[in-house]
Design an enzyme around this catalytic site. Structure first.
Site, PDB file in Angstrom:
ATOM      1  N   ARG A  41       0.821  -1.210   0.000  1.00 53.64           N
ATOM      2  CA  ARG A  41       0.000   0.000   0.000  1.00 53.64           C
ATOM      3  C   ARG A  41       0.861   1.268   0.000  1.00 53.64           C
ATOM      4  O   ARG A  41       0.409   2.311  -0.491  1.00 53.64           O
ATOM      5  CB  ARG A  41      -0.928   0.001   1.212  1.00 53.64           C
ATOM      6  CG  ARG A  41      -2.167  -0.839   0.975  1.00 53.64           C
ATOM      7  CD  ARG A  41      -3.084  -0.791   2.158  1.00 53.64           C
ATOM      8  NE  ARG A  41      -4.402  -1.295   1.824  1.00 53.64           N
ATOM      9  CZ  ARG A  41      -5.303  -1.666   2.718  1.00 53.64           C
ATOM     10  NH1 ARG A  41      -5.022  -1.604   4.011  1.00 53.64           N
ATOM     11  NH2 ARG A  41      -6.481  -2.097   2.336  1.00 53.64           N
ATOM     12  N   LYS A 206     -15.836 -15.667   6.259  1.00 56.04           N
ATOM     13  CA  LYS A 206     -17.265 -15.587   6.564  1.00 56.04           C
ATOM     14  C   LYS A 206     -18.160 -15.334   5.359  1.00 56.04           C
ATOM     15  O   LYS A 206     -17.926 -14.404   4.591  1.00 56.04           O
ATOM     16  CB  LYS A 206     -17.501 -14.466   7.569  1.00 56.04           C
ATOM     17  CG  LYS A 206     -17.027 -14.792   8.974  1.00 56.04           C
ATOM     18  CD  LYS A 206     -17.097 -13.536   9.789  1.00 56.04           C
ATOM     19  CE  LYS A 206     -17.446 -13.804  11.242  1.00 56.04           C
ATOM     20  NZ  LYS A 206     -17.717 -12.513  11.900  1.00 56.04           N
ATOM     21  N   GLY A 356      -7.068  -6.729   0.742  1.00 55.09           N
ATOM     22  CA  GLY A 356      -5.797  -6.709   1.438  1.00 55.09           C
ATOM     23  C   GLY A 356      -5.212  -8.105   1.608  1.00 55.09           C
ATOM     24  O   GLY A 356      -4.035  -8.328   1.341  1.00 55.09           O
ATOM     25  N   GLY A 380     -12.534  -4.120   1.578  1.00 54.09           N
ATOM     26  CA  GLY A 380     -13.941  -3.716   1.684  1.00 54.09           C
ATOM     27  C   GLY A 380     -14.323  -2.746   0.577  1.00 54.09           C
ATOM     28  O   GLY A 380     -15.423  -2.822   0.015  1.00 54.09           O
TER      29      GLY A 380
HETATM   30  C1  3PG Z   1      -8.546  -1.770   4.987  1.00 50.98           C
HETATM   31  O1  3PG Z   1      -7.537  -2.287   5.473  1.00 50.98           O
HETATM   32  O2  3PG Z   1      -9.484  -2.439   4.531  1.00 50.98           O
HETATM   33  C2  3PG Z   1      -8.607  -0.277   4.868  1.00 50.98           C
HETATM   34  O3  3PG Z   1      -7.397   0.309   5.230  1.00 50.98           O
HETATM   35  C3  3PG Z   1      -9.755   0.256   5.684  1.00 50.98           C
HETATM   36  O4  3PG Z   1      -9.552  -0.048   7.040  1.00 50.98           O
HETATM   37  P1  3PG Z   1     -10.798  -0.230   7.997  1.00 50.98           P
HETATM   38  O5  3PG Z   1     -11.511  -1.478   7.556  1.00 50.98           O
HETATM   39  O6  3PG Z   1     -10.244  -0.332   9.381  1.00 50.98           O
HETATM   40  O7  3PG Z   1     -11.681   0.994   7.821  1.00 50.98           O
HETATM   41 MG    MG Z   2     -10.901  -3.709   6.184  1.00 52.72          MG
END
Ligand code: 3PG
Ligand code: MG
Length: 399
Positions: A41, A206, A356, A380
């Protein structure tokens, strides 16, 4: 879509201007040593940062790391990220000890043209993630005061209605950075008119996390291959016993319904690697998916499944993959993820890796990143994009 981008900003000229860049530098850290275990990242935001440095901007970078609870917490400090960012940029990164306080203000005030500062973790401030518009707004005011113009290059966070993502662009002239632009271009190819067959591989633990994306994708994909911890709830819905594998009992009916709605589209494992315990050295065997012993748990998909998934992938013209097929962090249970990843690289298809975990798996398994069409920095965020949801960070750039 009327989003201005970095080239528009560079065209205006940024020399001497303070450019506040929201990045997603939320990188995994080693629990013991605190070292960065995957800097993907950080590397992903370099094109935007380098362009701004070269154009003589005063570059003020901000990000979150982990999920601290609205107050400083040393284990989530961005300090190690400042070091790594400096190495990759080939220039020192001035680190501010706070996000919008004295240290941040003096660090920013001390920047010469073409220099870079990194502010401390945004989430050390309760206003960043607050559900209260006024509290978020007050924090956004302080943050916006540190820049003359705002660049959003934090694709991984565009699905969060957070101050730095959603409220700062309402306060400053704003553009999308190179990474955000590329991510949106690529993902819109998948939601638009993907070349067929369009095959999606989903894994992860999940079903409940993936339900919305499965619902959204099912009508549009040609095949949906399911592995990872979530496959056991589907296997249960097929009538199989799953031993002590991960199971979301309350999702079994939902899974059955999904399979009935799209007969033949969903492909499930036909064999799994079942182990005595969730441990790297646990005794394990490959068993048929309808023969998981009652005392064992599945930790990976089996070789016959990998072959079947690979055959489906070899036909594909468009591929989206999110979520590991097994516990790839343990060598004994990494073959499924590796096999599927290799099949994706061999396919004559436009392939997108989202998430990720899957992106980290690609790098951890030593696979060549360039053999994938695109590796998204958003987990997400990429799923919510494919669901067709409005993403607060993108919507804010459109205004
Ligand atoms: C992630 O790792 O998915 C992003 O950096 C967002 O992080 P978060 O899910 O803690 O908002
Ligand atoms: Mg996340």
């Amino acid at each position: 879509m009327t989003i201005r981008n970095l080239d528009d900003l560079l065209g205006e000229g940024v020399s001497g201007r303070r450019v506040l860049v929201r990045a997603d530098l939320n990188v995994p850290l080693d629990k013991q040593t605190g070292e960065i275990t995957d800097d993907g990242r950080i590397r992903a935001v370099l094109p935007t940062l380098s362009a701004l440095v070269q154009a003589g901007a005063k570059v003020v970078v901000c990000s979150h790391l982990g999920r601290p609870k609205g107050a400083p917490d040393p284990q989530f400090s961005l300090r190690p990220v400042a070091g790594r960012l400096g190495e990759l940029l080939g220039a020192p990164v001035h680190f501010a000890e706070d996000t919008v306080g004295d240290s941040a203000r003096s660090t920013v005030a001390g920047l010469a043209d073409g220099q870079v500062a990194l502010l401390e973790n945004l989430r050390f401030n309760s206003g960043e993630t607050s559900k209260d518009d006024a509290e978020r707004g007050a924090f956004a005011d302080q943050l916006a005061a540190l820049g003359d113009v705002y660049v959003d290059d934090a694709f991984g966070a565009v699905h969060r209605k957070h101050a730095s993502v959603h409220d700062v662009p309402a306060r400053l002239p704003h553009v999308a950075g190179r990474l955000v632009l590329r991510e949106v271009e690529v993902l819109s190819r998948l939601t638009g008119d993907p070349e067929r067959p369009y095959v999606v591989v989903l894994g992860g633990s999940k079903v409940s996390d993936k339900l919305a994306v499965i619902e959204a994708l099912l009508p549009t994909v040609d095949r949906l291959l399911i592995g990872g911890g979530m496959c056991f709830t589907f296997l249960k819905a097929q009538g199989h016993e799953v031993g002590t594998s991960l199971l979301e009992a309350e999702m079994v009916d939902t899974c059955r319904n999904l399979m009935e709605r799209a007969p033949g589209k969903i492909m499930l494992p036909v064999d799994v690697v079942a182990a005595d315990a969730f441990a790297p050295d646990a005794a394990h065997d490959t068993v048929p998916a309808d023969g998981i012993p009652s005392h064992r748990l599945g930790l990976d998909i089996g070789p016959e499944t990998v072959a079947g998934f690979a055959a489906a992938l070899s036909q594909a013209k468009t591929i989206f993959w999110n979520g590991p097929m097994g516990v790839f962090e343990m060598a004994a249970f990494a073959n499924g993820t590796r096999g599927v990843a290799e099949a994706i690289t061999k396919a004559d298809a436009f392939s997108v890796v989202g998430g990720g975990d899957s992106a980290a798996a690609v790098r951890a398994l030593g696979l060549d990143e360039s053999s994938f069409g695109h590796i998204s920095t958003g987990g997400g965020a990429s799923l919510e994009y494919l669901e067709g949801k409005t993403l607060p960070g993108i919507a804010a750039l459109e205004n």
